[in-house]
Design a protein around this motif. Structure first.
Motif, mmCIF file in Angstrom:
data_model
loop_
_atom_site.group_PDB
_atom_site.id
_atom_site.type_symbol
_atom_site.label_atom_id
_atom_site.label_comp_id
_atom_site.label_asym_id
_atom_site.label_seq_id
_atom_site.Cartn_x
_atom_site.Cartn_y
_atom_site.Cartn_z
ATOM 1 N N ALA A 193 0.836 -1.200 0.000
ATOM 2 C CA ALA A 193 0.000 0.000 0.000
ATOM 3 C C ALA A 193 0.872 1.252 0.000
ATOM 4 O O ALA A 193 0.519 2.264 -0.627
ATOM 5 C CB ALA A 193 -0.922 -0.004 1.207
ATOM 6 N N ARG A 194 2.004 1.203 0.681
ATOM 7 C CA ARG A 194 2.928 2.340 0.679
ATOM 8 C C ARG A 194 3.660 2.446 -0.658
ATOM 9 O O ARG A 194 3.736 3.510 -1.263
ATOM 10 C CB ARG A 194 3.955 2.184 1.809
ATOM 11 N N GLU A 195 4.191 1.316 -1.121
ATOM 12 C CA GLU A 195 5.017 1.320 -2.334
ATOM 13 C C GLU A 195 4.228 1.721 -3.581
ATOM 14 O O GLU A 195 4.769 2.365 -4.483
ATOM 15 C CB GLU A 195 5.618 -0.068 -2.551
ATOM 16 N N HIS A 196 2.959 1.331 -3.649
ATOM 17 C CA HIS A 196 2.181 1.552 -4.868
ATOM 18 C C HIS A 196 1.442 2.883 -4.900
ATOM 19 O O HIS A 196 0.824 3.210 -5.917
ATOM 20 C CB HIS A 196 1.187 0.403 -5.062
ATOM 21 N N LEU A 197 1.489 3.662 -3.820
ATOM 22 C CA LEU A 197 0.873 4.988 -3.867
ATOM 23 C C LEU A 197 1.541 5.827 -4.955
ATOM 24 O O LEU A 197 2.767 5.861 -5.060
ATOM 25 C CB LEU A 197 1.014 5.697 -2.517
ATOM 26 N N GLY A 198 0.731 6.488 -5.777
ATOM 27 C CA GLY A 198 1.271 7.317 -6.841
ATOM 28 C C GLY A 198 1.654 6.537 -8.081
ATOM 29 O O GLY A 198 2.404 7.038 -8.914
ATOM 30 N N THR A 199 1.114 5.310 -8.234
ATOM 31 C CA THR A 199 1.395 4.521 -9.435
ATOM 32 C C THR A 199 0.099 4.226 -10.175
ATOM 33 O O THR A 199 -0.966 4.172 -9.583
ATOM 34 C CB THR A 199 2.102 3.198 -9.092
ATOM 35 N N GLN A 200 0.219 3.989 -11.485
ATOM 36 C CA GLN A 200 -0.970 3.832 -12.321
ATOM 37 C C GLN A 200 -1.069 2.494 -13.049
ATOM 38 O O GLN A 200 -2.007 2.261 -13.800
ATOM 39 C CB GLN A 200 -1.046 4.971 -13.338
ATOM 40 N N GLY A 201 -0.104 1.621 -12.877
ATOM 41 C CA GLY A 201 -0.222 0.298 -13.474
ATOM 42 C C GLY A 201 0.000 0.292 -14.972
ATOM 43 O O GLY A 201 0.817 1.035 -15.516
ATOM 44 N N ASP A 202 -0.741 -0.580 -15.670
ATOM 45 C CA ASP A 202 -0.544 -0.720 -17.109
ATOM 46 C C ASP A 202 -1.897 -0.886 -17.800
ATOM 47 O O ASP A 202 -2.908 -0.400 -17.317
ATOM 48 C CB ASP A 202 0.385 -1.900 -17.407
ATOM 49 N N GLY A 203 -1.919 -1.601 -18.937
ATOM 50 C CA GLY A 203 -3.179 -1.838 -19.635
ATOM 51 C C GLY A 203 -3.792 -0.549 -20.145
ATOM 52 O O GLY A 203 -3.137 0.274 -20.781
#
Length: 462
Positions: A193-203
């Motif tokens: 939850a901390r590491e992925h804040l501010g990320t948008q993934g793919d697809g």
């Protein structure tokens, strides 16, 4: 001294192991209940008798029509899979939006599907991308290129989290919610939850910049879901739902298994969904505020909506797999109209609308597809990716974060936007208030082309 009751005793009385065992054992032993009192007390935990599939699918509205053979084939597949979904014992109604397309094996809720169930949460019907959503920020008279440039430095696409030194912090409120929930409290979930804040993934996730047709103001829109934390919750939810499926309805397809809301697991899962919703909203907000800080500009307006979630109204749960909520009762923090993106070369629509019998309070979530990503790539195999890209994005500032073109996200991969818009009007699925005319956007691109595991494999072959 009275003999202590154990879990084995409760199981022998016909109750399958469950979370409530510990609480029940403590209550029975602390109060030294008699045999008759124990039986009366335990009745509250008895599950209903197993049920079979509905003989006739529950009714649903098909808000989509075909304009060519390709669309006829797509709608036929959507109808077939929706007919199977609607045989699930908990289902009471549903709807299909104009952007619908299949999303898995027969009996899997399609993209653009809405399924209403009674007293039941179906994790498979919201899928792993929990709370996939869109947020808009009005940056006033800011230059669109400046906004897109700043956004490129602020956001992060592709797998994994943000690099160390560029990570954001969870709010104290969210941290406490993660720690106090049975589905979210483990260290791995909190770390991701901390590491992925501010990320948008793919697809199909994107960051879009354009101008309002009404005001001329520059608008930025982000599209993404709950990333790793949501995917972990989904996996745990599916495991719990499968346990209930075996007890309550073994004939139900695994992808349509459910968690009864009136169980302890159901209450915890519903609470976890709300926490993941807050996390996702914060995720959008941090990206938008990062852009505002880099450009030192004021935010004039902001609103958002999810289009991949479970919405509750009394004891009815509306599972929207890629469908935009129109009805304000579904969004406790509603601050503005809804957003419907189409494709990178088309405007993002700002809409509002009323609940009707055929829409159940929902609208489409985008343009949708008539064929799979793989088939689309096959159809264009004789042309270079660069040629296709140049032709379809002429006049636009389109960027891929991985620096690799993904032709399965170009406009031709989607249904014609005009078709979806016309059918929105035909079926009363929302009124367009404004359009955000495209300047450009950022997407993940084909990050797997140069993924570390591919590079290792290539080195090994050489």
């Amino acid at each position: 001294m009275k003999t202590k009751i154990t879990g084995h005793d409760i199981k022998a009385m016909g109750f399958p192991p469950a979370k409530w065992y510990r609480k029940a054992i403590d209550h029975i032993n602390d109060n030294e209940l008699s045999k008759e009192e124990i039986e009366t007390y335990l009745e509250q935990f008895r599950l209903p008798e197993p049920v079979g599939l509905l003989e006739t699918p529950a009714p649903y509205s098909l808000n989509i029509m075909a304009e060519n053979e390709l669309e006829e084939e797509n709608i036929s597949k959507v109808r077939s899979t929706m007919d199977e979904v609607m045989k699930t014992p908990t289902v009471i109604g549903g709807a299909v939006m104009p952007d619908a397309c299949p999303a898995g094996p027969l009996g899997t809720i399609p993209v653009g599907g809405v399924v209403a169930t009674k007293n039941a949460i179906h994790p498979g019907m919201h899928s792993a991308d929990i709370c996939c959503s869109v947020m808009l920020t009005d940056f006033g008279t800011a230059n669109p290129k400046d906004v897109l440039d700043a956004a490129h430095k602020s956001t992060h696409f592709g797998p994994g989290g943000r690099p160390r030194g560029q990570q954001f912090n969870l709010t104290e409120e969210l941290f406490e919610e993660f720690k106090s929930n049975e589905f979210l409290f483990d260290n791995k979930s909190i770390s991701i939850a901390r590491e992925h804040l501010g990320t948008q993934g793919d697809g199909n996730h994107f960051l879009f910049v354009g101008k309002s047709a009404k005001t001329g103001n520059t608008m930025m829109i982000t599209h993404h879901g709950s990333r790793g934390p949501g995917a972990r919750l989904y996996s745990k939810g599916m495991n719990i739902a499968e346990r209930f499926r075996k007890l309550l309805s073994s004939n139900t397809l695994k992808q349509n298994a459910w968690i009864p809301f009136d169980t302890e697991e159901g209450q915890d899962y519903w609470s976890a969904l709300q926490t993941i919703r807050k996390w996702t909203k914060l995720n959008h907000k941090l990206i938008h505020e990062g852009v505002a800080e880099k450009l030192n500009i004021n935010i004039e307006n902001r609103f958002w909506n999810e289009h991949n979630f479970v919405f509750k109204d009394g004891d009815i749960f509306y599972h929207a797999k890629g469908a935009t909520p129109l009805d304000a009762k579904f969004m406790p923090d509603i601050t503005g109209p809804r957003l419907i993106p189409l494709n990178m070369s088309e405007p993002v629509l700002i809409v509002e609308g009323n609940t009707t019998k055929n829409n159940l309070g929902f609208a489409p979530h985008g343009a949708g597809r008539n064929m799979s990503r793989t088939q689309h790539k096959r159809n264009l195999a004789e042309r270079s990716n660069l040629d296709i890209f140049k032709e379809e994005t002429e006049g636009l500032d389109i960027r891929f974060f991985s620096k690799e073109i993904d032709i399965s996200e170009l406009p031709s991969a989607y249904k014609p936007a005009s078709t979806v818009r016309a059918q929105m009007e035909t079926y009363n699925l929302g009124t367009v208030l404004d359009e955000i005319l495209p300047y450009g956007c950022i997407m993940a691109g084909d990050w797997q082309k140069n993924a570390p595991w591919r590079k290792r494999k290539k080195r090994h072959r050489n």
